[in-house]
Design a protein around this motif. Structure first.
Motif, PDB file in Angstrom:
ATOM      1  N   SER A   1       0.080  -0.716   2.118  1.00 59.04           N
ATOM      2  CA  SER A   1       0.763   0.341   1.363  1.00 59.04           C
ATOM      3  C   SER A   1       0.718   1.668   2.105  1.00 59.04           C
ATOM      4  O   SER A   1       1.705   2.410   2.142  1.00 59.04           O
ATOM      5  CB  SER A   1       0.126   0.508  -0.014  1.00 59.04           C
ATOM      6  N   GLU A   2      -0.410   1.967   2.717  1.00 61.34           N
ATOM      7  CA  GLU A   2      -0.547   3.221   3.472  1.00 61.34           C
ATOM      8  C   GLU A   2       0.349   3.203   4.710  1.00 61.34           C
ATOM      9  O   GLU A   2       0.986   4.203   5.038  1.00 61.34           O
ATOM     10  CB  GLU A   2      -2.003   3.450   3.872  1.00 61.34           C
ATOM     11  N   LEU A   3       0.420   2.076   5.389  1.00 65.57           N
ATOM     12  CA  LEU A   3       1.319   1.974   6.544  1.00 65.57           C
ATOM     13  C   LEU A   3       2.771   2.132   6.108  1.00 65.57           C
ATOM     14  O   LEU A   3       3.555   2.803   6.783  1.00 65.57           O
ATOM     15  CB  LEU A   3       1.122   0.621   7.247  1.00 65.57           C
ATOM     16  N   PHE A   4       3.112   1.534   4.985  1.00 65.38           N
ATOM     17  CA  PHE A   4       4.468   1.686   4.464  1.00 65.38           C
ATOM     18  C   PHE A   4       4.752   3.152   4.170  1.00 65.38           C
ATOM     19  O   PHE A   4       5.799   3.673   4.541  1.00 65.38           O
ATOM     20  CB  PHE A   4       4.635   0.858   3.186  1.00 65.38           C
TER      21      PHE A   4
ATOM     22  N   GLY B   1      -5.145  -8.806   5.536  1.00 68.71           N
ATOM     23  CA  GLY B   1      -4.639  -9.013   4.181  1.00 68.71           C
ATOM     24  C   GLY B   1      -4.936  -7.889   3.205  1.00 68.71           C
ATOM     25  O   GLY B   1      -4.784  -8.072   1.999  1.00 68.71           O
ATOM     26  N   ASP B   2      -5.329  -6.733   3.702  1.00 70.39           N
ATOM     27  CA  ASP B   2      -5.643  -5.594   2.829  1.00 70.39           C
ATOM     28  C   ASP B   2      -4.345  -4.943   2.341  1.00 70.39           C
ATOM     29  O   ASP B   2      -3.609  -4.335   3.117  1.00 70.39           O
ATOM     30  CB  ASP B   2      -6.482  -4.582   3.607  1.00 70.39           C
TER      31      ASP B   2
ATOM     32  N   LEU C   1      -5.774   0.749  10.286  1.00 72.15           N
ATOM     33  CA  LEU C   1      -4.917   0.278   9.199  1.00 72.15           C
ATOM     34  C   LEU C   1      -4.192  -1.009   9.573  1.00 72.15           C
ATOM     35  O   LEU C   1      -4.078  -1.931   8.752  1.00 72.15           O
ATOM     36  CB  LEU C   1      -3.904   1.356   8.814  1.00 72.15           C
ATOM     37  N   TRP C   2      -3.696  -1.075  10.814  1.00 77.18           N
ATOM     38  CA  TRP C   2      -3.020  -2.299  11.240  1.00 77.18           C
ATOM     39  C   TRP C   2      -3.976  -3.486  11.243  1.00 77.18           C
ATOM     40  O   TRP C   2      -3.596  -4.592  10.878  1.00 77.18           O
ATOM     41  CB  TRP C   2      -2.377  -2.129  12.613  1.00 77.18           C
TER      42      TRP C   2
ATOM     43  N   TRP D   1       4.841  -8.445   5.751  1.00 79.95           N
ATOM     44  CA  TRP D   1       3.640  -8.863   5.014  1.00 79.95           C
ATOM     45  C   TRP D   1       3.436 -10.373   5.150  1.00 79.95           C
ATOM     46  O   TRP D   1       2.319 -10.826   5.382  1.00 79.95           O
ATOM     47  CB  TRP D   1       3.742  -8.469   3.542  1.00 79.95           C
ATOM     48  N   SER D   2       4.495 -11.139   5.041  1.00 78.91           N
ATOM     49  CA  SER D   2       4.339 -12.597   5.088  1.00 78.91           C
ATOM     50  C   SER D   2       3.963 -13.103   6.483  1.00 78.91           C
ATOM     51  O   SER D   2       3.361 -14.169   6.610  1.00 78.91           O
ATOM     52  CB  SER D   2       5.616 -13.284   4.605  1.00 78.91           C
TER      53      SER D   2
END
Length: 103
Positions: A53-56, A47-48, A40-41, A89-90
């Protein structure tokens, strides 16, 4: 009641029986977390948005509790967490999750 006073009943602790399905799910969850988090990382760094969202979703509760240790204001913690996630994210191309993120 005896002459020496009331008798105490001692209950033996018995181990909780875990259903094979629940045990299997927890084992699966444990095995998925480290390898799955790494994937996921990596997807997040590419940029996925779904991976982000899943990590959040996975880290939201832990980060919230961590923030509440410093301030007892849930609204403030949620605002800080939102700012943190926007910055994360940025700056996704510079984040090294294996060294920077530890819980």
């Amino acid at each position: 009641m005896s002459k020496l006073g009331p008798t105490l009943r001692i209950r033996k602790k018995t181990a909780k029986k875990t259903s094979p399905i629940r045990k299997g799910l927890s084992d699966l969850t444990y095995r998925m977390t480290s390898a799955d988090d790494q994937m996921l990382w990596e997807l997040y760094r590419q940029g996925d948005e779904a991976a982000f969202s899943e990590l959040f979703r996975r880290y939201y509760k832990k980060l919230t509790y961590y923030g509440l240790r410093f301030t007892r204001d849930l609204q403030e913690v949620e605002d800080l967490l939102q700012d943190f996630m926007i910055r994360l994210w940025s700056k996704r191309d510079t984040v090294n999750a294996t060294e920077s993120v530890k819980f």
